[in-house]
Design a protein around this motif. Sequence first.
Motif, PDB file in Angstrom:
ATOM      1  N   GLY A  46      -8.596  19.736 -13.705  1.00  0.00           N
ATOM      2  CA  GLY A  46      -7.988  20.445 -12.591  1.00  0.00           C
ATOM      3  C   GLY A  46      -8.318  19.905 -11.222  1.00  0.00           C
ATOM      4  N   ASP A  47      -9.137  18.853 -11.155  1.00  0.00           N
ATOM      5  CA  ASP A  47      -9.562  18.309  -9.865  1.00  0.00           C
ATOM      6  C   ASP A  47      -9.112  16.867  -9.675  1.00  0.00           C
ATOM      7  OD1 ASP A  47     -10.981  20.545  -8.828  1.00  0.00           O
ATOM      8  OD2 ASP A  47     -12.616  20.126 -10.227  1.00  0.00           O
ATOM      9  N   PRO A  48      -8.907  16.445  -8.419  1.00  0.00           N
ATOM     10  CA  PRO A  48      -8.495  15.067  -8.150  1.00  0.00           C
ATOM     11  C   PRO A  48      -9.673  14.102  -8.281  1.00  0.00           C
ATOM     12  CG  PRO A  48      -8.842  16.218  -6.083  1.00  0.00           C
ATOM     13  CD  PRO A  48      -9.034  17.241  -7.175  1.00  0.00           C
ATOM     14  N   VAL A  49      -9.438  12.979  -8.930  1.00  0.00           N
ATOM     15  CA  VAL A  49     -10.451  11.930  -9.050  1.00  0.00           C
ATOM     16  C   VAL A  49      -9.770  10.602  -8.723  1.00  0.00           C
ATOM     17  CG1 VAL A  49     -12.046  10.721 -10.564  1.00  0.00           C
ATOM     18  CG2 VAL A  49     -11.752  13.203 -10.791  1.00  0.00           C
ATOM     19  N   LEU A  50     -10.310   9.895  -7.752  1.00  0.00           N
ATOM     20  CA  LEU A  50      -9.707   8.638  -7.326  1.00  0.00           C
ATOM     21  C   LEU A  50      -9.667   7.610  -8.443  1.00  0.00           C
ATOM     22  CD1 LEU A  50     -11.266   8.108  -3.784  1.00  0.00           C
ATOM     23  CD2 LEU A  50      -8.829   8.310  -4.277  1.00  0.00           C
ATOM     24  N   THR A  51      -8.559   6.875  -8.506  1.00  0.00           N
ATOM     25  CA  THR A  51      -8.470   5.698  -9.358  1.00  0.00           C
ATOM     26  C   THR A  51      -8.974   4.490  -8.568  1.00  0.00           C
ATOM     27  OG1 THR A  51      -6.232   5.184  -8.582  1.00  0.00           O
ATOM     28  CG2 THR A  51      -6.429   6.665 -10.487  1.00  0.00           C
ATOM     29  N   TYR A 110      -7.364  11.709  -1.092  1.00  0.00           N
ATOM     30  CA  TYR A 110      -7.115  11.254  -2.465  1.00  0.00           C
ATOM     31  C   TYR A 110      -5.789  10.528  -2.664  1.00  0.00           C
ATOM     32  CZ  TYR A 110     -11.227  13.937  -3.677  1.00  0.00           C
ATOM     33  OH  TYR A 110     -12.512  14.395  -3.749  1.00  0.00           O
ATOM     34  N   GLY A 111      -4.890  10.629  -1.686  1.00  0.00           N
ATOM     35  CA  GLY A 111      -3.666   9.864  -1.785  1.00  0.00           C
ATOM     36  C   GLY A 111      -2.606  10.504  -2.658  1.00  0.00           C
ATOM     37  N   ILE A 112      -1.877   9.663  -3.387  1.00  0.00           N
ATOM     38  CA  ILE A 112      -0.707  10.084  -4.153  1.00  0.00           C
ATOM     39  C   ILE A 112      -1.102  10.347  -5.602  1.00  0.00           C
ATOM     40  CG2 ILE A 112       1.614   9.428  -4.884  1.00  0.00           C
ATOM     41  CD1 ILE A 112       1.600   7.438  -2.485  1.00  0.00           C
ATOM     42  N   LYS A 113      -0.748  11.520  -6.089  1.00  0.00           N
ATOM     43  CA  LYS A 113      -1.074  11.897  -7.468  1.00  0.00           C
ATOM     44  C   LYS A 113      -0.405  10.929  -8.447  1.00  0.00           C
ATOM     45  CE  LYS A 113      -0.689  15.804 -10.697  1.00  0.00           C
ATOM     46  NZ  LYS A 113      -0.212  17.201 -10.864  1.00  0.00           N
ATOM     47  N   GLY A 114      -1.159  10.487  -9.436  1.00  0.00           N
ATOM     48  CA  GLY A 114      -0.640   9.572 -10.436  1.00  0.00           C
ATOM     49  C   GLY A 114      -0.741   8.116 -10.048  1.00  0.00           C
ATOM     50  N   ASN A 142       0.834  -1.198   0.000  1.00  0.00           N
ATOM     51  CA  ASN A 142       0.000   0.000   0.000  1.00  0.00           C
ATOM     52  C   ASN A 142       0.875   1.256   0.000  1.00  0.00           C
ATOM     53  OD1 ASN A 142      -1.840   2.114   0.645  1.00  0.00           O
ATOM     54  ND2 ASN A 142      -3.206   0.658   1.656  1.00  0.00           N
ATOM     55  N   ALA A 143       1.051   1.832  -1.188  1.00  0.00           N
ATOM     56  CA  ALA A 143       1.916   3.009  -1.305  1.00  0.00           C
ATOM     57  C   ALA A 143       1.355   4.191  -0.522  1.00  0.00           C
ATOM     58  CB  ALA A 143       2.082   3.384  -2.773  1.00  0.00           C
ATOM     59  N   PHE A 144       0.036   4.323  -0.495  1.00  0.00           N
ATOM     60  CA  PHE A 144      -0.571   5.427   0.242  1.00  0.00           C
ATOM     61  C   PHE A 144      -0.289   5.300   1.735  1.00  0.00           C
ATOM     62  CE2 PHE A 144      -4.205   6.840   2.854  1.00  0.00           C
ATOM     63  CZ  PHE A 144      -4.069   8.208   2.681  1.00  0.00           C
ATOM     64  N   TRP A 145      -0.487   4.132   2.281  1.00  0.00           N
ATOM     65  CA  TRP A 145      -0.265   3.906   3.712  1.00  0.00           C
ATOM     66  C   TRP A 145       1.186   4.220   4.074  1.00  0.00           C
ATOM     67  CZ3 TRP A 145      -2.534  -1.092   6.382  1.00  0.00           C
ATOM     68  CH2 TRP A 145      -2.454  -0.949   7.772  1.00  0.00           C
TER      69      TRP A 145
END
Length: 542
Positions: free
Chosen positions: A425-430, A413-417, A113-116
Amino acid sequence: MPKFDSQPLSRRTLLGAGAALGLSATLPGCSNTGRGGASGSNDSAAKAKVLPTYTRYGGVKADLSGAQYGIPDAFVHYPADPVQAVKEPPGDGKPIAVMTSTNTPIPPKLEQNAFWQQFNKQVGSPVQLNLTPSVDYDQKFATAVAGGTLGDIFSIGNVPQKPQMLAAKAVDLTPYLSGDKINKYPYLANLPTTSWNATIFDGKVYGVPIPRGAISSEVLYARKDILDAQGLPAELKSADDFVQLCKALTDKHKNRFAMADLPTGYVRNMFGIANTWKEADGKLVSSFEDPAQQEALALVQKLWKSGYIHPDAFTSQNQDRKTRFGNGTGPLVQATFSGWPTYLQTMDEEAEIAIIPPPAHDGSGTGHTWLGAPTLSVTAVSKSAEDRVETMLAYLNYLAAPFGTIEYLFRKYGIKGIDYQVRDGDPVLTKKGFSETQLALQYQADGPWAIFLPERKGSAETCFNAMKEVCPDALANPVDGMYSETASRKGGQLNRDISAVSDDIIQGRKPVSDWAQAVKKWKSAGGDKIAEELYTQYKSSR
């Protein structure tokens, strides 16, 4: 907003039984808790002495202000240059062990889990999670209390003698949070005053609230695109209109049932039944006792017998009704406003959500939605972490960083990309982000809700306008935030018993007339005692 409380109330709670007991289960997915006089004074004067001072965060301007309507602010876009709210990591390098519940799938383990991993770096301490599905949390909590395994931070569950339990197991946070002392933790100071009432036991602050309020009000969601395709209105004038709408939407050849789940709460709204309790003739009266309950149950029974409700409504889980709504096999569903983000995620791009306010059942005007409770849950600091209490509060303060900040963007939202992509221009979860970020952070601490729905253009405005229409006239529970020891001890069984009767009536196994005897039994088995205990506190707060 991203995922959050997609459907914080179980079907049993939707029946209103748990709420009408005055239950004080303080965990995500249940009614909020407070404190009454089970072991000491807890009147409004006692609370006023220790309430934290409210200081509103003014770092971001809302596109649509909800203050005058009693609803959250709405934001069309995330600020292009969010501010850094927390200058130093809140952690002290040592592990922070958290015990809480969740209504979402368990996230991937830390190693995958990269976000964690990044979250731990941001916090400055490795955060260790003990997550339990909300439906099982009370039992897990009681076991942890008995075994001394609450960790450093824990969501307060429902156990007998809760005030005494907190005095024994939780740190008294009054010296750190009461009055202006909370200014050391500015994002906790940004939490609404009404939410703090749920944290005060015996004149002491024993936790940090997770505010909700209007956003957790339950309403009827509709697939507007499906209604439009059939030329059906997203507006009702009577209960007969509702029945006709359900009939028109039901199509067995398409495996479509109008209702993805039971609409019991919505039907009760049509009949003007009180939100859990009401004061009458110098006492507190349960909404169970309203004569209109039998009419409401008769209507739900009619919908069930007509085949307008999904046949698995009594056995399915929260995710099932989301799936039915999303794929169109259940184009109507009762859910909270906070569920909007996850319902969007179940739908195709062309699909649309509309909210249908409840009409008065007889066509005489509008019905009355039940206003969501001010507090979703309460988080306490364990006495085992008393020597690190300021670290724990700094961590909770970090989690409460409000909309418009760098911390909020990362936390949600966590880590961009990796966890989110930028769209317009807005964050959208993958999909990966939706999985990785399910650390139940919003059930440990959270800022005031913000309506932000970047997944679908125009959704923030639609949600805001629906709340603006429904919530100002919604009915509040007059004893929200108050505690009943009898409900804590007996409420679970009382809830199960009367819910079983409701289930039997709706499915035609018992006549509607059996409801009166069930209520009589509920009252004698503990309901009247609960009413007395809550009313004592209610009178002292006026």
